[in-house]
Design a protein around this motif. Structure first.
Motif, PDB file in Angstrom:
ATOM      1  N   GLU A  98      12.273  -4.545   0.917  1.00  7.37           N
ATOM      2  CA  GLU A  98      12.498  -5.548   1.956  1.00  7.37           C
ATOM      3  C   GLU A  98      11.382  -5.540   2.990  1.00  7.37           C
ATOM      4  O   GLU A  98      10.921  -6.612   3.437  1.00  7.37           O
ATOM      5  CB  GLU A  98      13.845  -5.309   2.642  1.00  7.37           C
ATOM      6  CG  GLU A  98      15.061  -5.577   1.770  1.00  7.37           C
ATOM      7  CD  GLU A  98      15.296  -4.506   0.717  1.00  7.37           C
ATOM      8  OE1 GLU A  98      14.728  -3.374   0.869  1.00  7.37           O
ATOM      9  OE2 GLU A  98      16.017  -4.778  -0.256  1.00  7.37           O
ATOM     10  N   ALA A  99      10.927  -4.363   3.385  1.00  4.51           N
ATOM     11  CA  ALA A  99       9.851  -4.271   4.372  1.00  4.51           C
ATOM     12  C   ALA A  99       8.555  -4.857   3.824  1.00  4.51           C
ATOM     13  O   ALA A  99       7.805  -5.541   4.539  1.00  4.51           O
ATOM     14  CB  ALA A  99       9.639  -2.814   4.785  1.00  4.51           C
TER      15      ALA A  99
ATOM     16  N   GLN B 245       8.869  -8.693   3.768  1.00  6.65           N
ATOM     17  CA  GLN B 245       8.735  -9.259   5.115  1.00  6.65           C
ATOM     18  C   GLN B 245       7.277  -9.281   5.569  1.00  6.65           C
ATOM     19  O   GLN B 245       6.813 -10.259   6.175  1.00  6.65           O
ATOM     20  CB  GLN B 245       9.590  -8.460   6.098  1.00  6.65           C
ATOM     21  CG  GLN B 245      11.091  -8.656   5.899  1.00  6.65           C
ATOM     22  CD  GLN B 245      11.919  -7.686   6.721  1.00  6.65           C
ATOM     23  OE1 GLN B 245      11.380  -6.918   7.534  1.00  6.65           O
ATOM     24  NE2 GLN B 245      13.228  -7.697   6.515  1.00  6.65           N
ATOM     25  N   ALA B 246       6.552  -8.205   5.265  1.00  4.84           N
ATOM     26  CA  ALA B 246       5.145  -8.142   5.666  1.00  4.84           C
ATOM     27  C   ALA B 246       4.311  -9.181   4.923  1.00  4.84           C
ATOM     28  O   ALA B 246       3.437  -9.840   5.507  1.00  4.84           O
ATOM     29  CB  ALA B 246       4.597  -6.744   5.408  1.00  4.84           C
TER      30      ALA B 246
ATOM     31  N   GLN C 245       5.419 -11.998   3.609  1.00  5.32           N
ATOM     32  CA  GLN C 245       5.805 -13.319   4.079  1.00  5.32           C
ATOM     33  C   GLN C 245       5.179 -13.643   5.428  1.00  5.32           C
ATOM     34  O   GLN C 245       4.757 -14.781   5.679  1.00  5.32           O
ATOM     35  CB  GLN C 245       7.338 -13.427   4.176  1.00  5.32           C
ATOM     36  CG  GLN C 245       7.841 -14.849   4.332  1.00  5.32           C
ATOM     37  CD  GLN C 245       7.366 -15.762   3.208  1.00  5.32           C
ATOM     38  OE1 GLN C 245       7.486 -15.445   2.021  1.00  5.32           O
ATOM     39  NE2 GLN C 245       6.792 -16.900   3.574  1.00  5.32           N
ATOM     40  N   ALA C 246       5.100 -12.633   6.294  1.00  6.14           N
ATOM     41  CA  ALA C 246       4.486 -12.845   7.604  1.00  6.14           C
ATOM     42  C   ALA C 246       3.002 -13.165   7.468  1.00  6.14           C
ATOM     43  O   ALA C 246       2.486 -14.088   8.112  1.00  6.14           O
ATOM     44  CB  ALA C 246       4.685 -11.610   8.479  1.00  6.14           C
TER      45      ALA C 246
ATOM     46  N   TYR D  43       9.358  -4.805  -5.705  1.00  8.72           N
ATOM     47  CA  TYR D  43       8.912  -6.082  -5.146  1.00  8.72           C
ATOM     48  C   TYR D  43       8.124  -6.875  -6.192  1.00  8.72           C
ATOM     49  O   TYR D  43       8.347  -8.075  -6.373  1.00  8.72           O
ATOM     50  CB  TYR D  43       8.055  -5.833  -3.907  1.00  8.72           C
ATOM     51  CG  TYR D  43       7.468  -7.079  -3.293  1.00  8.72           C
ATOM     52  CD1 TYR D  43       8.279  -8.010  -2.643  1.00  8.72           C
ATOM     53  CD2 TYR D  43       6.100  -7.332  -3.367  1.00  8.72           C
ATOM     54  CE1 TYR D  43       7.734  -9.163  -2.095  1.00  8.72           C
ATOM     55  CE2 TYR D  43       5.556  -8.483  -2.815  1.00  8.72           C
ATOM     56  CZ  TYR D  43       6.377  -9.391  -2.180  1.00  8.72           C
ATOM     57  OH  TYR D  43       5.843 -10.538  -1.643  1.00  8.72           O
TER      58      TYR D  43
ATOM     59  N   GLN E 259       2.417  -4.548   9.449  1.00 10.56           N
ATOM     60  CA  GLN E 259       3.767  -4.753   9.958  1.00 10.56           C
ATOM     61  C   GLN E 259       4.685  -3.679   9.386  1.00 10.56           C
ATOM     62  O   GLN E 259       4.819  -3.550   8.171  1.00 10.56           O
ATOM     63  CB  GLN E 259       4.291  -6.145   9.575  1.00 10.56           C
ATOM     64  CG  GLN E 259       5.725  -6.412  10.031  1.00 10.56           C
ATOM     65  CD  GLN E 259       6.176  -7.820   9.712  1.00 10.56           C
ATOM     66  OE1 GLN E 259       5.521  -8.785  10.084  1.00 10.56           O
ATOM     67  NE2 GLN E 259       7.311  -7.949   9.014  1.00 10.56           N
ATOM     68  N   ASN E 260       5.308  -2.909  10.263  1.00  7.91           N
ATOM     69  CA  ASN E 260       6.307  -1.916   9.870  1.00  7.91           C
ATOM     70  C   ASN E 260       5.837  -0.991   8.745  1.00  7.91           C
ATOM     71  O   ASN E 260       6.540  -0.765   7.758  1.00  7.91           O
ATOM     72  CB  ASN E 260       7.611  -2.607   9.451  1.00  7.91           C
ATOM     73  CG  ASN E 260       8.244  -3.384  10.587  1.00  7.91           C
ATOM     74  OD1 ASN E 260       8.123  -3.008  11.754  1.00  7.91           O
ATOM     75  ND2 ASN E 260       8.929  -4.471  10.261  1.00  7.91           N
TER      76      ASN E 260
END
Length: 340
Positions: A224-225, A228-229, A231-232, A262, A319-320
């Motif tokens: 998930e992380a 999200q990265a 997609q950002a 992923y 990101q994260n």
């Protein structure tokens, strides 16, 4: 094109065997013909059709066209998802493209079968009958994803009506523009070859698989992380992730569970490179002394994205605990003389 063939009579089976050998396909016959023909049998035509639908195979029915129509009727969806279906009479006189003539390739398959039998290919798609450019066929041959089916219909209708359609591309395209296409600005509808996600009214986007996601992450980073990265980073640059060809990283991350999941979810191959290979790439990269102390190379995401060639489209985004970079390779696109 991989084919699955089915025949219903001794004569049809004989022709089917010839076609299967020439096309590299597999022929099935009713149980009553299995022993005499030496071909594998099917229990029911309905079950045979259902088992081959959606497998990526073209279906060839050797016999009356009505049999084929009744067999495929429960499964038909639309021309972008249906397989190529061709019906051939058992003498080989006519090869009829029944379904998915353009995207699925039934038209070209019917022509090939007719060439093998000395028969006639029966093609009914309007652009072929009128000698017009077929955008769905061209997109399929070039490996492009067609993003808006409704606009695709509008493009075909305009070309059939004799109107001009604008063509633009972010990538080099070899060959002369086919009849009906123009580079003149301000004309709609438009065909646009792009890896960007910028929908516009009456613009048909054709997306090549040409992007490489370079990804670095901490050990134990979740799927998930990573999603999200990515997609950002893609969203910030208006990148269409449908254009992703593969994901690249350092070989120390080859077994990273979140990253592997992923890639599997999106059916993207994961390519890995050693720190030595990544470190030897020429160019200027967003260096990190911490990454170097852990990985033996000063940057993973940008270097991995470029390791197979191309140009950097999106530099390092963090990101994260995930770093993402996106590189673009230029696909080889061209118009053939037959499309002019």
């Amino acid at each position: 094109m991989i084919c699955a063939l089915v025949a219903f009579t001794p004569g049809g089976a004989a022709l089917g065997k010839r076609l299967a050998d020439a096309l590299g396909g597999t022929l099935h016959v009713p149980a009553r013909l299995a022993q005499s023909t030496g071909m594998p049998s099917y229990d029911s035509l309905e079950a045979w059709t259902a088992s081959h639908w959606g497998t990526g195979r073209a279906l060839v029915f050797i016999g009356a066209a009505g049999i084929a129509v009744r067999a495929i009727a429960p499964h038909v969806q639309d021309k972008f998802r249906d397989p190529a279906v061709v019906s051939v009479d058992e003498t080989g006189q006519y090869a009829v493209a029944l379904l998915s003539g353009h995207v699925g390739g039934a038209n070209s398959l019917a022509a090939r079968i007719a060439g093998l039998t000395g028969g006639t290919a029966v093609i009914s798609t309007a652009t072929d009958l009128h000698g017009r450019f077929a955008v769905d066929v061209w997109a399929s041959r070039q490996g492009l994803l067609l993003k808006d089916r409704q606009v695709a219909k509008e493009v075909s209708a305009a070309l059939l009506a004799g109107a001009s359609v604008r063509f633009s591309s972010e990538f080099p395209v070899e060959g002369a523009l086919p009849f009906g296409l123009t580079e003149q600005a301000g004309i709609l509808p438009e065909i646009q070859v792009t890896c960007h996600n910028r929908p516009q009214p009456r613009v048909l986007r054709l997306v090549p698989r040409c992007l490489v996601l370079g990804i670095g992450c901490r050990r134990g980073t979740t799927e998930e992380a990573i999603a999200q990265a990515v997609q950002a980073a893609a969203g910030e640059a208006e990148i269409d992730t449908a254009a992703v060809l593969e994901v690249a990283t350092i070989d120390q991350k080859a077994d990273e569970e979140g990253l592997c999941r992923y890639c599997q979810r999106h059916n993207w191959p994961l390519r890995t490179y050693s720190a030595q290979v990544l470190g030897s790439l020429p160019g200027t990269f967003t260096a990190s002394s911490f990454v170097y102390s852990v990985m033996g190379v000063d940057n993973v995401c940008e270097r991995a994205a470029l390791a197979g060639g191309g140009t950097l489209l999106v530099p390092k985004r963090a990101q994260n605990g995930v770093t993402v970079a996106i590189a673009r390779r230029n696909p080889v696109l061209k118009f053939e003389e037959s499309e002019e």
